[in-house]
Motif scaffolding. Sequence first.
Motif, mmCIF file in Angstrom:
data_model
loop_
_atom_site.group_PDB
_atom_site.id
_atom_site.type_symbol
_atom_site.label_atom_id
_atom_site.label_comp_id
_atom_site.label_asym_id
_atom_site.label_seq_id
_atom_site.Cartn_x
_atom_site.Cartn_y
_atom_site.Cartn_z
ATOM 1 N N ASP A 278 0.951 -1.223 -0.090
ATOM 2 C CA ASP A 278 0.099 -0.043 0.051
ATOM 3 C C ASP A 278 0.961 1.354 0.122
ATOM 4 O O ASP A 278 1.423 1.594 0.971
ATOM 5 N N ALA A 279 1.065 1.912 -1.249
ATOM 6 C CA ALA A 279 1.786 2.939 -1.353
ATOM 7 C C ALA A 279 1.439 4.197 -0.485
ATOM 8 O O ALA A 279 2.196 5.136 -0.256
ATOM 9 N N TRP A 280 0.197 4.326 0.062
ATOM 10 C CA TRP A 280 -0.330 5.417 0.836
ATOM 11 C C TRP A 280 0.190 5.290 2.448
ATOM 12 O O TRP A 280 0.176 6.026 3.084
ATOM 13 N N ALA A 281 0.588 3.876 2.670
ATOM 14 C CA ALA A 281 0.782 3.679 4.194
ATOM 15 C C ALA A 281 2.373 4.515 4.558
ATOM 16 O O ALA A 281 2.146 5.271 5.663
ATOM 17 N N ASN A 282 3.187 4.540 3.833
ATOM 18 C CA ASN A 282 4.381 4.961 4.245
ATOM 19 C C ASN A 282 5.517 4.508 3.168
ATOM 20 O O ASN A 282 5.173 3.598 2.563
ATOM 21 N N PRO A 283 6.746 5.105 3.139
ATOM 22 C CA PRO A 283 7.616 4.556 1.989
ATOM 23 C C PRO A 283 7.984 3.320 2.007
ATOM 24 O O PRO A 283 8.445 2.551 1.052
ATOM 25 N N LEU A 284 7.947 2.565 3.418
ATOM 26 C CA LEU A 284 8.344 1.424 3.540
ATOM 27 C C LEU A 284 7.301 0.355 3.398
ATOM 28 O O LEU A 284 7.449 -0.790 2.975
ATOM 29 N N GLN A 285 5.918 0.807 3.017
ATOM 30 C CA GLN A 285 4.670 0.228 2.997
ATOM 31 C C GLN A 285 4.533 -0.837 3.637
ATOM 32 O O GLN A 285 4.140 -1.942 3.588
ATOM 33 N N ALA A 286 4.813 -0.751 5.076
ATOM 34 C CA ALA A 286 4.511 -1.476 6.174
ATOM 35 C C ALA A 286 3.423 -0.962 6.985
ATOM 36 O O ALA A 286 3.338 0.406 7.128
ATOM 37 N N LYS A 287 2.678 -1.794 7.487
ATOM 38 C CA LYS A 287 1.697 -1.309 8.514
ATOM 39 C C LYS A 287 1.664 -2.088 9.953
ATOM 40 O O LYS A 287 2.444 -3.099 10.067
ATOM 41 N N GLY A 288 0.960 -1.612 10.843
ATOM 42 C CA GLY A 288 0.940 -2.154 11.965
ATOM 43 C C GLY A 288 0.239 -3.510 12.219
ATOM 44 O O GLY A 288 -0.756 -3.577 11.663
ATOM 45 N N ILE A 289 0.844 -4.294 12.952
ATOM 46 C CA ILE A 289 0.079 -5.752 12.987
ATOM 47 C C ILE A 289 -0.269 -6.285 14.312
ATOM 48 O O ILE A 289 -1.082 -7.007 14.769
ATOM 49 N N GLY A 290 0.445 -5.428 15.633
ATOM 50 C CA GLY A 290 0.224 -5.832 16.982
ATOM 51 C C GLY A 290 -1.044 -5.924 17.548
ATOM 52 O O GLY A 290 -1.442 -7.126 18.044
ATOM 53 N N GLU A 291 -1.974 -5.128 17.289
ATOM 54 C CA GLU A 291 -3.267 -5.327 17.867
ATOM 55 C C GLU A 291 -4.202 -5.897 16.776
ATOM 56 O O GLU A 291 -5.546 -6.231 17.214
ATOM 57 N N LEU A 292 -4.069 -5.946 15.411
ATOM 58 C CA LEU A 292 -4.992 -6.581 14.656
ATOM 59 C C LEU A 292 -5.528 -8.132 15.041
ATOM 60 O O LEU A 292 -6.429 -8.277 14.728
ATOM 61 N N GLY A 293 -4.408 -8.677 15.913
ATOM 62 C CA GLY A 293 -4.606 -10.015 15.848
ATOM 63 C C GLY A 293 -5.880 -10.220 16.969
ATOM 64 O O GLY A 293 -6.061 -11.377 17.263
ATOM 65 N N ILE A 294 -6.309 -9.219 17.820
ATOM 66 C CA ILE A 294 -7.289 -9.394 18.680
ATOM 67 C C ILE A 294 -8.666 -8.867 18.367
ATOM 68 O O ILE A 294 -9.566 -9.053 18.932
ATOM 69 N N CYS A 295 -8.696 -8.160 17.149
ATOM 70 C CA CYS A 295 -9.687 -7.310 16.869
ATOM 71 C C CYS A 295 -11.117 -7.958 16.687
ATOM 72 O O CYS A 295 -12.256 -7.724 17.013
#
Length: 328
Positions: A278-295
């Motif tokens: 996802d080019a909109w996320a940041n130049p690294l194209q990484a997103k957060g994952i820590g809290e996604l696992g519990i949602c």
Amino acid sequence: MPNPGKTTAFLHLNAKRQSPGEVREGEWLIGLGMASAARVNMLIESKASVTLTKQGRATIETDMTDIGTGTYAILGQVAAEMLGLPVTDVETRLGDTNLPPASGSGGSFGAASNGTAVFLACEEIRQQLCTKLDCNPEDLTLKDRHAVVGNRRIPVVDILNGEDIRGEGHVEPGEAEDKVRQATYGSYFAEVAVNSVTGEVRVRRMLGVFAAGRILNAKTARSQCLGGMTFGIGMALTEELLHDPRDGHIVNRDFAEYHLPVNADVPQIEVELLEERDAWANPLQAKGIGELGICGAAAAILNAIYNATGVRIRDLPATVDKVLPGLA
């Protein structure tokens, strides 16, 4: 890529789901449930400096913290890949407020924010190497401690010629914050067994599938999701904070009476990570994952309880005193 065998097996079982109470193994009622997940993706201002030393090693400096989430590993990997070095040649220095201020850990933004700062610092170093080599950045390949440009393959230490090169990375929210709405996504599948006599609930297996941008380290990302899904089991079945209605004091203020899930409560958990850019996320194209696992983990378990018994629990956790009356 996800493992089609594991996912297909769950979906095949899901397609055979019957009405509540129809699938039974002895006194155990069996149910399947699923739920979706979405977690906002955030970018927090962050800075980092990277030094490529005259010995051909790299040092990362930032006041970011590592609370067990793998920051040391992630930042080292980013710099190593960008500079063509083995990870063992990268030193990461964290947790000192004299170092460039970082995003901090929490809110599922650490790796994406501070990792981007390291990424940008390494890009600046690459640009300085290009200046020394008189080439364009897109023509430079750094690999195995060497710079490759056209037909030339030069040891990086020779390019440095006894000097250090330092790059500074600084990232902060920009126009993407106003133009698009970013999120990470996932889905959960759970199978439970509910005892028709006692109301006891046992989670027999769980599967979580997640999309969180570029996965920087599959091992640590998977561990984050395993932890989140385990938290979801606790949220669904065991964890409840009780207050004394007379004065508001917490009644179960220790781990003897605030019940966290233990090994016997946690089944085989499978995690699949979907690669996403996802080019909109940041130049690294990484997103957060820590809290996604519990949602949505707890919701999948509650839906499975309903499929098993017809009992819809809306007040967590789903303890036996809430399940049993609906089985009568």
